[in-house]
Design a protein around this motif. Structure first.
Motif, PDB file in Angstrom:
ATOM      1  N   HIS A   1      75.740  32.584  21.272  1.00  0.00           N
ATOM      2  CA  HIS A   1      75.443  34.016  21.344  1.00  0.00           C
ATOM      3  C   HIS A   1      76.436  34.697  22.283  1.00  0.00           C
ATOM      4  O   HIS A   1      76.626  34.273  23.422  1.00  0.00           O
ATOM      5  CB  HIS A   1      74.010  34.235  21.833  1.00  0.00           C
ATOM      6  N   ARG A   2      77.056  35.794  21.774  1.00  0.00           N
ATOM      7  CA  ARG A   2      78.098  36.476  22.539  1.00  0.00           C
ATOM      8  C   ARG A   2      77.667  37.860  23.021  1.00  0.00           C
ATOM      9  O   ARG A   2      78.407  38.513  23.765  1.00  0.00           O
ATOM     10  CB  ARG A   2      79.371  36.624  21.693  1.00  0.00           C
ATOM     11  N   ARG A   3      76.525  38.328  22.604  1.00  0.00           N
ATOM     12  CA  ARG A   3      76.011  39.620  23.076  1.00  0.00           C
ATOM     13  C   ARG A   3      74.538  39.443  23.380  1.00  0.00           C
ATOM     14  O   ARG A   3      73.730  39.140  22.489  1.00  0.00           O
ATOM     15  CB  ARG A   3      76.205  40.703  22.013  1.00  0.00           C
ATOM     16  N   LEU A   4      74.190  39.616  24.640  1.00  0.00           N
ATOM     17  CA  LEU A   4      72.814  39.362  25.079  1.00  0.00           C
ATOM     18  C   LEU A   4      72.096  40.646  25.459  1.00  0.00           C
ATOM     19  O   LEU A   4      72.708  41.633  25.886  1.00  0.00           O
ATOM     20  CB  LEU A   4      72.807  38.409  26.278  1.00  0.00           C
ATOM     21  N   GLY A   5      70.786  40.588  25.310  1.00  0.00           N
ATOM     22  CA  GLY A   5      69.923  41.651  25.800  1.00  0.00           C
ATOM     23  C   GLY A   5      69.014  41.105  26.882  1.00  0.00           C
ATOM     24  O   GLY A   5      68.841  39.889  27.022  1.00  0.00           O
ATOM     25  N   TYR A   6      68.424  42.010  27.665  1.00  0.00           N
ATOM     26  CA  TYR A   6      67.453  41.588  28.685  1.00  0.00           C
ATOM     27  C   TYR A   6      66.218  42.467  28.561  1.00  0.00           C
ATOM     28  O   TYR A   6      66.312  43.706  28.490  1.00  0.00           O
ATOM     29  CB  TYR A   6      68.020  41.698  30.101  1.00  0.00           C
ATOM     30  N   ALA A   7      65.043  41.834  28.541  1.00  0.00           N
ATOM     31  CA  ALA A   7      63.769  42.532  28.405  1.00  0.00           C
ATOM     32  C   ALA A   7      63.103  42.669  29.763  1.00  0.00           C
ATOM     33  O   ALA A   7      62.631  41.684  30.330  1.00  0.00           O
ATOM     34  CB  ALA A   7      62.858  41.787  27.438  1.00  0.00           C
ATOM     35  N   LEU A   8      63.095  43.890  30.298  1.00  0.00           N
ATOM     36  CA  LEU A   8      62.406  44.155  31.554  1.00  0.00           C
ATOM     37  C   LEU A   8      60.905  44.260  31.322  1.00  0.00           C
ATOM     38  O   LEU A   8      60.470  44.737  30.269  1.00  0.00           O
ATOM     39  CB  LEU A   8      62.899  45.466  32.171  1.00  0.00           C
ATOM     40  N   PRO A   9      60.078  43.845  32.286  1.00  0.00           N
ATOM     41  CA  PRO A   9      58.620  43.953  32.134  1.00  0.00           C
ATOM     42  C   PRO A   9      58.167  45.388  32.355  1.00  0.00           C
ATOM     43  O   PRO A   9      58.865  46.188  32.993  1.00  0.00           O
ATOM     44  CB  PRO A   9      58.086  43.037  33.232  1.00  0.00           C
ATOM     45  N   GLY A  10      56.997  45.710  31.837  1.00  0.00           N
ATOM     46  CA  GLY A  10      56.487  47.059  32.000  1.00  0.00           C
ATOM     47  C   GLY A  10      55.860  47.331  33.348  1.00  0.00           C
ATOM     48  O   GLY A  10      55.759  48.486  33.774  1.00  0.00           O
ATOM     49  N   HIS A  11      55.417  46.305  34.055  1.00  0.00           N
ATOM     50  CA  HIS A  11      54.701  46.488  35.316  1.00  0.00           C
ATOM     51  C   HIS A  11      55.701  46.728  36.453  1.00  0.00           C
ATOM     52  O   HIS A  11      56.585  45.913  36.697  1.00  0.00           O
ATOM     53  CB  HIS A  11      53.841  45.272  35.623  1.00  0.00           C
ATOM     54  N   ARG A  12      55.551  47.850  37.151  1.00  0.00           N
ATOM     55  CA  ARG A  12      56.522  48.234  38.180  1.00  0.00           C
ATOM     56  C   ARG A  12      56.608  47.208  39.308  1.00  0.00           C
ATOM     57  O   ARG A  12      57.686  46.990  39.881  1.00  0.00           O
ATOM     58  CB  ARG A  12      56.152  49.605  38.766  1.00  0.00           C
ATOM     59  N   ALA A  13      55.492  46.577  39.648  1.00  0.00           N
ATOM     60  CA  ALA A  13      55.504  45.613  40.751  1.00  0.00           C
ATOM     61  C   ALA A  13      56.398  44.423  40.461  1.00  0.00           C
ATOM     62  O   ALA A  13      56.833  43.717  41.379  1.00  0.00           O
ATOM     63  CB  ALA A  13      54.083  45.142  41.060  1.00  0.00           C
ATOM     64  N   LEU A  14      56.675  44.170  39.184  1.00  0.00           N
ATOM     65  CA  LEU A  14      57.512  43.031  38.809  1.00  0.00           C
ATOM     66  C   LEU A  14      59.001  43.359  38.785  1.00  0.00           C
ATOM     67  O   LEU A  14      59.830  42.451  38.675  1.00  0.00           O
ATOM     68  CB  LEU A  14      57.097  42.520  37.421  1.00  0.00           C
ATOM     69  N   LEU A  15      59.354  44.641  38.897  1.00  0.00           N
ATOM     70  CA  LEU A  15      60.743  45.038  38.712  1.00  0.00           C
ATOM     71  C   LEU A  15      61.713  44.446  39.743  1.00  0.00           C
ATOM     72  O   LEU A  15      62.822  44.042  39.374  1.00  0.00           O
ATOM     73  CB  LEU A  15      60.846  46.564  38.687  1.00  0.00           C
ATOM     74  N   PRO A  16      61.367  44.379  41.043  1.00  0.00           N
ATOM     75  CA  PRO A  16      62.318  43.759  41.980  1.00  0.00           C
ATOM     76  C   PRO A  16      62.662  42.320  41.603  1.00  0.00           C
ATOM     77  O   PRO A  16      63.834  41.920  41.640  1.00  0.00           O
ATOM     78  CB  PRO A  16      61.581  43.827  43.325  1.00  0.00           C
TER      79      PRO A  16
END
Length: 328
Positions: free
Chosen positions: A174-189
């Motif tokens: 795979h040469r192009r990746l995506g990243y899935a951020l979680p919806g819960h703000r506390a998990l963002l850091p």
């Protein structure tokens, strides 16, 4: 009406053993430098056992110079199986060092963490993520001797997880990746540190940075993220955790897409649900028992005034590994 039972004190033990309270303190707290005859020690220990004596926390803290309480701050987020298992393993690991774990749920709308720290007389405070500098200083003023982790330690633990996800996908072409951020703000850091690990792996492979999209457990939101990755020609997605990855798979089904043929998906935590979804989810797993052991060793060393690396040089902080299944 049953009459309340009176609390047994060191004075009761001293009276039963025929010695002074000072002698009881020396024997039960194993104070060095005091030659207490073995027969006297035997009488004190037998009296304490017979009376079912347990030292009061404040008295024990005074004798030891600190309490044995370690306060764990759990942020305002859903407590899944991984967090529950980690808390259990951490409690056991701390017990091996004579320390007792108490948890504080930030989302319980109760007293602030520093107030709880002062109230229970915690000797140390641990977080599932790093505390900011102001909170660290407030916890020290509240009486904590040790506060962990630092921001540097938190980053050191999180980045290799994202790197492993990306390296697995890159290794499979795979040469192009995506990243899935979680919806819960506390998990963002925590998520941003894992994302940084993905970006590091992409940069080292000469690839563009991962395309980031927010993903919640709402199928419609996940489907929007999938559509964004398709527009960017992403063929592999690193998700913050297994729940987020499962949401991605649901969003793919909304578009009639399948994994790994259209988009390969990798989660984190290797939860019990990972092998049960369709297709079974590839995930990053780590040994929670070892994570807890290392954290307990680090904490005990810090309380003893020692400097000890949480992770030996050259080792992954979380003993992380990719569990390969059909999704990637």
């Amino acid at each position: 009406m049953t009459r309340p039972v009176k609390r047994i004190t060191s004075k009761d033990v001293a009276r039963a053993a025929g010695v002074s309270q000072t002698t009881v303190s020396f024997v039960l707290n194993k104070r060095a430098g005091h030659a207490i005859p073995e027969e006297t020690q035997r009488r004190v220990l037998e009296a304490a056992r017979r009376l079912d004596y347990r030292p009061h926390a404040s008295a024990r803290s005074l004798a030891a110079g600190r309490s044995d309480i370690v306060l764990l701050s759990v942020p305002d987020l859903p407590i899944g199986s991984s967090i529950s298992r980690f808390v259990e393993q951490l409690a056991a690991a701390l017990a091996d060092h004579g320390l007792t774990l108490v948890t504080h749920l930030a989302g319980a709308h109760g007293r602030p963490l520093p107030d709880v720290c002062a109230s229970v007389g915690a000797t140390a405070v641990l977080g599932l993520g790093a505390f900011d500098a102001d909170t660290v200083q407030t916890l020290y003023r509240a009486g904590a001797d040790v506060v962990l982790p630092t921001e540097a330690e938190d980053a050191e633990a999180m980045r290799p997880i994202g790197r492993l996800q990306a390296e697995h996908l890159i290794g499979r072409g795979h040469r192009r990746l995506g990243y899935a951020l979680p919806g819960h703000r506390a998990l963002l850091p925590m998520a941003r540190e894992r994302l940084a690990g993905v970006a590091d792996a992409c940069a080292e492979a000469g690839l563009a940075p991962p395309f980031v999209a927010d993903t919640t457990l709402d199928v419609a939101v996940a489907a929007e993220a999938v559509a964004a990755w398709r527009r960017e020609d992403a063929t592999g997605v690193c998700a913050f955790n297994d729940e987020t990855a499962i949401a991605v798979l649901a969003g793919m089904r909304e578009h009639g897409l399948t994994a790994p043929g259209d988009i390969a998906v990798v989660g984190v935590d290797d939860t019990p649900a990972a092998p049960l979804v369709a297709p079974p989810l590839t995930s990053v797993a780590f040994d929670l028992r070892e994570v807890a052991r290392r954290r307990a060793v680090s904490l005990a060393a810090a309380l003893a005034g020692e400097q000890r690396d949480v992770v030996p040089e050259g080792e992954l902080p979380l003993e992380a590994r990719v569990v390969r299944r059909a999704s990637a």
